[in-house]
Design a protein around this motif. Sequence first.
Motif, PDB file in Angstrom:
ATOM      1  N   GLU A 150       0.825  -1.207   0.000  1.00  0.00           N
ATOM      2  CA  GLU A 150       0.000   0.000   0.000  1.00  0.00           C
ATOM      3  C   GLU A 150       0.860   1.258   0.000  1.00  0.00           C
ATOM      4  O   GLU A 150       0.385   2.330  -0.338  1.00  0.00           O
ATOM      5  CB  GLU A 150      -0.942  -0.009   1.206  1.00  0.00           C
ATOM      6  CG  GLU A 150      -2.009  -1.083   1.086  1.00  0.00           C
ATOM      7  CD  GLU A 150      -2.966  -1.092   2.265  1.00  0.00           C
ATOM      8  OE1 GLU A 150      -2.975  -0.129   3.054  1.00  0.00           O
ATOM      9  OE2 GLU A 150      -3.710  -2.073   2.382  1.00  0.00           O
ATOM     10  N   GLN A 151       2.145   1.131   0.382  1.00  0.00           N
ATOM     11  CA  GLN A 151       3.040   2.285   0.366  1.00  0.00           C
ATOM     12  C   GLN A 151       3.489   2.642  -1.054  1.00  0.00           C
ATOM     13  O   GLN A 151       3.916   3.754  -1.297  1.00  0.00           O
ATOM     14  CB  GLN A 151       4.287   2.039   1.231  1.00  0.00           C
ATOM     15  CG  GLN A 151       4.043   2.194   2.719  1.00  0.00           C
ATOM     16  CD  GLN A 151       3.314   0.990   3.316  1.00  0.00           C
ATOM     17  OE1 GLN A 151       3.555  -0.133   2.905  1.00  0.00           O
ATOM     18  NE2 GLN A 151       2.427   1.232   4.266  1.00  0.00           N
ATOM     19  N   GLU A 152       3.427   1.684  -1.968  1.00  0.00           N
ATOM     20  CA  GLU A 152       3.810   1.945  -3.355  1.00  0.00           C
ATOM     21  C   GLU A 152       2.562   2.212  -4.185  1.00  0.00           C
ATOM     22  O   GLU A 152       1.572   1.507  -4.074  1.00  0.00           O
ATOM     23  CB  GLU A 152       4.562   0.749  -3.955  1.00  0.00           C
ATOM     24  CG  GLU A 152       5.957   0.576  -3.422  1.00  0.00           C
ATOM     25  CD  GLU A 152       6.709  -0.543  -4.125  1.00  0.00           C
ATOM     26  OE1 GLU A 152       7.848  -0.774  -3.730  1.00  0.00           O
ATOM     27  OE2 GLU A 152       6.167  -1.181  -5.048  1.00  0.00           O
ATOM     28  N   SER A 153       2.653   3.235  -5.037  1.00  0.00           N
ATOM     29  CA  SER A 153       1.530   3.569  -5.914  1.00  0.00           C
ATOM     30  C   SER A 153       1.775   3.170  -7.360  1.00  0.00           C
ATOM     31  O   SER A 153       0.842   3.048  -8.133  1.00  0.00           O
ATOM     32  CB  SER A 153       1.268   5.078  -5.886  1.00  0.00           C
ATOM     33  OG  SER A 153       0.975   5.507  -4.593  1.00  0.00           O
ATOM     34  N   PHE A 154       3.043   3.004  -7.725  1.00  0.00           N
ATOM     35  CA  PHE A 154       3.388   2.838  -9.132  1.00  0.00           C
ATOM     36  C   PHE A 154       4.053   1.500  -9.423  1.00  0.00           C
ATOM     37  O   PHE A 154       4.720   0.929  -8.573  1.00  0.00           O
ATOM     38  CB  PHE A 154       4.343   3.964  -9.569  1.00  0.00           C
ATOM     39  CG  PHE A 154       3.793   5.328  -9.321  1.00  0.00           C
ATOM     40  CD1 PHE A 154       2.720   5.807 -10.057  1.00  0.00           C
ATOM     41  CD2 PHE A 154       4.336   6.138  -8.344  1.00  0.00           C
ATOM     42  CE1 PHE A 154       2.202   7.060  -9.831  1.00  0.00           C
ATOM     43  CE2 PHE A 154       3.826   7.404  -8.097  1.00  0.00           C
ATOM     44  CZ  PHE A 154       2.749   7.864  -8.843  1.00  0.00           C
ATOM     45  N   TRP A 155       3.859   1.043 -10.670  1.00  0.00           N
ATOM     46  CA  TRP A 155       4.605  -0.103 -11.168  1.00  0.00           C
ATOM     47  C   TRP A 155       6.073   0.288 -11.203  1.00  0.00           C
ATOM     48  O   TRP A 155       6.412   1.475 -11.281  1.00  0.00           O
ATOM     49  CB  TRP A 155       4.122  -0.454 -12.576  1.00  0.00           C
ATOM     50  CG  TRP A 155       2.829  -1.208 -12.583  1.00  0.00           C
ATOM     51  CD1 TRP A 155       1.594  -0.727 -12.254  1.00  0.00           C
ATOM     52  CD2 TRP A 155       2.655  -2.575 -12.931  1.00  0.00           C
ATOM     53  NE1 TRP A 155       0.666  -1.721 -12.389  1.00  0.00           N
ATOM     54  CE2 TRP A 155       1.289  -2.859 -12.804  1.00  0.00           C
ATOM     55  CE3 TRP A 155       3.520  -3.583 -13.343  1.00  0.00           C
ATOM     56  CZ2 TRP A 155       0.763  -4.120 -13.074  1.00  0.00           C
ATOM     57  CZ3 TRP A 155       3.003  -4.833 -13.620  1.00  0.00           C
ATOM     58  CH2 TRP A 155       1.635  -5.092 -13.479  1.00  0.00           C
ATOM     59  N   ARG A 156       6.960  -0.705 -11.179  1.00  0.00           N
ATOM     60  CA  ARG A 156       8.391  -0.441 -11.159  1.00  0.00           C
ATOM     61  C   ARG A 156       9.124  -1.272 -12.223  1.00  0.00           C
ATOM     62  O   ARG A 156       8.749  -2.393 -12.517  1.00  0.00           O
ATOM     63  CB  ARG A 156       8.977  -0.803  -9.796  1.00  0.00           C
ATOM     64  CG  ARG A 156       8.302  -0.052  -8.654  1.00  0.00           C
ATOM     65  CD  ARG A 156       9.319   0.471  -7.689  1.00  0.00           C
ATOM     66  NE  ARG A 156       8.810   1.104  -6.504  1.00  0.00           N
ATOM     67  CZ  ARG A 156       8.179   2.271  -6.439  1.00  0.00           C
ATOM     68  NH1 ARG A 156       7.913   2.924  -7.525  1.00  0.00           N
ATOM     69  NH2 ARG A 156       7.799   2.791  -5.295  1.00  0.00           N
TER      70      ARG A 156
END
Length: 149
Positions: A106-112
């Motif tokens: 949930e802390q990440e919003s974007f694909w990497r």
Amino acid sequence: SEPPSWAWLWGWILCHLLLSPGLAGPLRWLENCLRRVAGDREEDGEQGGGELGGLRGRGPADGAPGPGVSHPVPLVPLMEENEDAMEDRRFRSLLRRLGLRPPASEQESFWRIPAALTPQQLRRAAASIAHRSPSGSPQDPPEPPRCPQ
């Protein structure tokens, strides 16, 4: 499982995405992002003495990667068209097939773009989604939007 061949991946892209309305721009954006990260990683590798001679795996005490050490790069869709594509099931499927990673928590919003993907792999992935007409001849698309730094 073994990764798909680039020829197979190109066929999948052509059938599922290039012929889909509204995805041509996001595909150009993704291709540009992959090429830009490949170039950045090559530059970082040269500055750090390459993979074998650099500080691979031994960054500064603050935990930031040192020269020559890759790090995951977020795909940040700044244009609404690219943001919409990131919600498209087929586009997300392509991202997975290219080896990109969805937000891990949930802390990440974007694909990497994972650190493990080499510049050569990134360039092959970009080439596999380079715009071509259904007949297979290259087209000259307008300059794609820049990937955020």
